[in-house]
Every structure is written in structure tokens, then in C-alpha cells.
Design a protein around this motif. Structure first.
Motif, PDB file in Angstrom:
ATOM      1  N   VAL A   1       0.830  -1.092  -0.091  1.00  0.00           N
ATOM      2  CA  VAL A   1       0.059   0.088  -0.053  1.00  0.00           C
ATOM      3  C   VAL A   1       0.855   1.146   0.066  1.00  0.00           C
ATOM      4  N   ASN A   2       2.017   1.246   0.351  1.00  0.00           N
ATOM      5  CA  ASN A   2       2.846   2.423   0.248  1.00  0.00           C
ATOM      6  C   ASN A   2       4.029   2.306  -0.863  1.00  0.00           C
ATOM      7  N   ILE A   3       3.806   1.515  -1.997  1.00  0.00           N
ATOM      8  CA  ILE A   3       4.294   1.347  -3.146  1.00  0.00           C
ATOM      9  C   ILE A   3       3.638   1.972  -4.407  1.00  0.00           C
ATOM     10  N   PRO A   4       4.210   3.195  -4.970  1.00  0.00           N
ATOM     11  CA  PRO A   4       3.369   3.635  -5.937  1.00  0.00           C
ATOM     12  C   PRO A   4       2.915   2.731  -7.122  1.00  0.00           C
ATOM     13  N   ASP A   5       1.770   2.822  -7.645  1.00  0.00           N
ATOM     14  CA  ASP A   5       0.898   1.879  -8.519  1.00  0.00           C
ATOM     15  C   ASP A   5       2.002   1.499  -9.710  1.00  0.00           C
ATOM     16  N   TYR A   6       2.751   2.336 -10.256  1.00  0.00           N
ATOM     17  CA  TYR A   6       3.514   2.252 -11.451  1.00  0.00           C
ATOM     18  C   TYR A   6       4.642   1.271 -11.287  1.00  0.00           C
ATOM     19  N   ILE A   7       5.060   1.229  -9.918  1.00  0.00           N
ATOM     20  CA  ILE A   7       6.243   0.144  -9.428  1.00  0.00           C
ATOM     21  C   ILE A   7       5.618  -1.067  -9.439  1.00  0.00           C
ATOM     22  N   ILE A   8       4.503  -1.008  -8.863  1.00  0.00           N
ATOM     23  CA  ILE A   8       3.686  -2.266  -8.659  1.00  0.00           C
ATOM     24  C   ILE A   8       3.372  -3.121  -9.933  1.00  0.00           C
ATOM     25  N   LYS A   9       3.127  -2.099 -11.119  1.00  0.00           N
ATOM     26  CA  LYS A   9       2.595  -2.650 -12.277  1.00  0.00           C
ATOM     27  C   LYS A   9       4.197  -3.374 -12.967  1.00  0.00           C
ATOM     28  N   LYS A  10       5.264  -2.738 -12.720  1.00  0.00           N
ATOM     29  CA  LYS A  10       6.331  -3.372 -13.241  1.00  0.00           C
ATOM     30  C   LYS A  10       6.686  -4.668 -12.520  1.00  0.00           C
ATOM     31  N   ILE A  11       6.301  -4.632 -11.254  1.00  0.00           N
ATOM     32  CA  ILE A  11       6.845  -5.817 -10.682  1.00  0.00           C
ATOM     33  C   ILE A  11       5.960  -7.174 -11.034  1.00  0.00           C
ATOM     34  N   PHE A  12       4.767  -6.648 -11.321  1.00  0.00           N
ATOM     35  CA  PHE A  12       3.877  -7.756 -11.655  1.00  0.00           C
ATOM     36  C   PHE A  12       3.993  -8.427 -13.054  1.00  0.00           C
ATOM     37  N   ALA A  13       4.429  -7.268 -14.087  1.00  0.00           N
ATOM     38  CA  ALA A  13       4.780  -7.791 -15.284  1.00  0.00           C
ATOM     39  C   ALA A  13       6.110  -8.582 -15.344  1.00  0.00           C
ATOM     40  N   LEU A  14       6.989  -7.975 -14.555  1.00  0.00           N
ATOM     41  CA  LEU A  14       8.285  -8.675 -14.607  1.00  0.00           C
ATOM     42  C   LEU A  14       8.022 -10.250 -14.204  1.00  0.00           C
ATOM     43  N   LEU A  15       7.173 -10.371 -13.240  1.00  0.00           N
ATOM     44  CA  LEU A  15       6.978 -11.589 -12.478  1.00  0.00           C
ATOM     45  C   LEU A  15       6.064 -12.663 -13.440  1.00  0.00           C
ATOM     46  N   MET A  16       5.222 -12.040 -14.343  1.00  0.00           N
ATOM     47  CA  MET A  16       4.427 -12.870 -15.318  1.00  0.00           C
ATOM     48  C   MET A  16       5.636 -13.137 -16.406  1.00  0.00           C
ATOM     49  N   ILE A  17       6.316 -12.472 -16.855  1.00  0.00           N
ATOM     50  CA  ILE A  17       7.473 -12.580 -17.727  1.00  0.00           C
ATOM     51  C   ILE A  17       8.151 -13.695 -17.426  1.00  0.00           C
ATOM     52  N   ALA A  18       8.769 -13.852 -16.158  1.00  0.00           N
ATOM     53  CA  ALA A  18       9.835 -14.747 -15.814  1.00  0.00           C
ATOM     54  C   ALA A  18       8.963 -16.145 -15.668  1.00  0.00           C
ATOM     55  N   ILE A  19       7.994 -16.007 -15.147  1.00  0.00           N
ATOM     56  CA  ILE A  19       6.927 -17.432 -15.132  1.00  0.00           C
ATOM     57  C   ILE A  19       6.880 -17.921 -16.538  1.00  0.00           C
ATOM     58  N   ALA A  20       6.425 -17.020 -17.638  1.00  0.00           N
ATOM     59  CA  ALA A  20       6.320 -17.473 -18.784  1.00  0.00           C
ATOM     60  C   ALA A  20       7.613 -18.143 -19.376  1.00  0.00           C
ATOM     61  N   VAL A  21       8.540 -17.137 -19.188  1.00  0.00           N
ATOM     62  CA  VAL A  21      10.026 -17.753 -19.815  1.00  0.00           C
ATOM     63  C   VAL A  21      10.375 -19.127 -19.218  1.00  0.00           C
ATOM     64  N   LYS A  22      10.284 -19.188 -17.757  1.00  0.00           N
ATOM     65  CA  LYS A  22      10.228 -20.640 -17.145  1.00  0.00           C
ATOM     66  C   LYS A  22       9.754 -21.868 -17.527  1.00  0.00           C
ATOM     67  N   ILE A  23       8.164 -21.719 -18.146  1.00  0.00           N
ATOM     68  CA  ILE A  23       7.351 -22.497 -18.372  1.00  0.00           C
ATOM     69  C   ILE A  23       7.572 -22.991 -20.061  1.00  0.00           C
ATOM     70  N   LEU A  24       7.937 -21.757 -20.677  1.00  0.00           N
ATOM     71  CA  LEU A  24       8.320 -21.820 -22.227  1.00  0.00           C
ATOM     72  C   LEU A  24       9.468 -22.623 -22.529  1.00  0.00           C
ATOM     73  N   PHE A  25      10.371 -22.246 -22.071  1.00  0.00           N
ATOM     74  CA  PHE A  25      12.020 -22.882 -22.104  1.00  0.00           C
ATOM     75  C   PHE A  25      12.354 -23.643 -21.295  1.00  0.00           C
ATOM     76  N   PHE A  26      12.258 -24.017 -19.832  1.00  0.00           N
ATOM     77  CA  PHE A  26      12.940 -24.482 -19.030  1.00  0.00           C
ATOM     78  C   PHE A  26      12.048 -25.682 -18.331  1.00  0.00           C
ATOM     79  N   ASP A  27      10.877 -25.853 -18.739  1.00  0.00           N
ATOM     80  CA  ASP A  27       9.977 -27.050 -18.207  1.00  0.00           C
ATOM     81  C   ASP A  27      10.340 -28.128 -19.191  1.00  0.00           C
ATOM     82  N   LYS A  28      10.233 -29.489 -18.489  1.00  0.00           N
ATOM     83  CA  LYS A  28      10.354 -30.416 -19.433  1.00  0.00           C
ATOM     84  C   LYS A  28       9.046 -31.228 -19.663  1.00  0.00           C
TER      85      LYS A  28
END
Length: 123
Positions: free
Chosen positions: A96-123
Motif C-alpha cells: 500500500v506504500n509502493i506507487p502504482d507504476y512500480i507495482i505494475k512493473k513488478i507484476f509484469a516482470l513476474l509474469m514474464i519470468a514465469i512465462a519464460v520458465k514454462i516456455l523454455f525450461f520445463d520438461k
């Protein structure tokens, strides 16, 4: 609230529920971005609304289906739930003390990291 918005929210719930039942996702991956980009909520509002939604037993019917097939280990559920409660409290207190635009960036990076892991590193 207008009828198109109500119908859109119901459709969003159906879509998130279907994805939740099929692949175990919904709240963060489907509902948060939709609330921000389709319904105009801030990132804080979208995350808070999604948490409010998850507090109710919305997934109970999917849980019943998984239980019938023997796919639920309640020992895991209990320990994860205990951590989730504490983590949710601490995370909510922090965010609640973090600006909205920073939370969006964190959220987006997390989704990208998960997508990359699933696409390229899961067997």
C-alpha cells in the motif's frame, strides 16, 4: 454499475474460473490485468479486489473435482495456507506504500519470468 459492466465482470469470473479449473491459475494472471485494462481499476484496486474475491470459496467446485480424483494433499494445503495468510498480511502491509507504476512493473516482470520458465525450461 451498468449492465454491460456487470455482464463483463461475470464473463471475467467465468473465464478466470475456467482457467483456474484447467491449469490452476486465475486471480493474478487473468483477473488483475483485466480489472486494470478493461475495467479501469488501479493496480492497487485490482489486486485488492482480487484478494477480496479469493477470500470467498469461489474455487470450491473445482476443489471438489480435484478431491474426487485424489489430487489434493491436505498436508500441503494446510502449510501453504498458513504461510499464505502471513505472507498476504505482510505483503498487503508493504504494497500500500509502493506507487502504482512500480507495482505494475513488478507484476509484469513476474509474469514474464514465469512465462519464460514454462516456455523454455520445463520438461
Amino acid at each position: 454499475m451498468t449492465l454491460p459492466i456487470i455482464l463483463g465482470l461475470i464473463l471475467l469470473g467465468l473465464l478466470a474460473g475456467a482457467f483456474s479449473g484447467v491449469v490452476g491459475i486465475g486471480g493474478g494472471i487473468i483477473i488483475v490485468p483485466a480489472l486494470v485494462y478493461l475495467f479501469g481499476l488501479s493496480q492497487h484496486q485490482a489486486q485488492g479486489t482480487t484478494l477480496g474475491l479469493l477470500m470467498f470459496p469461489v474455487g470450491i467446485l473445482a476443489v471438489i473435482q480435484y478431491y474426487k480424483q485424489g489430487y489434493i494433499d491436505y498436508r500441503f494445503v494446510l502449510f501453504i495456507a498458513a504461510g499464505f495468510i502471513i505472507g498476504g498480511y505482510l505483503g498487503g502491509k508493504l504494497v500500500v506504500n509502493i506507487p502504482d507504476y512500480i507495482i505494475k512493473k513488478i507484476f509484469a516482470l513476474l509474469m514474464i519470468a514465469i512465462a519464460v520458465k514454462i516456455l523454455f525450461f520445463d520438461k
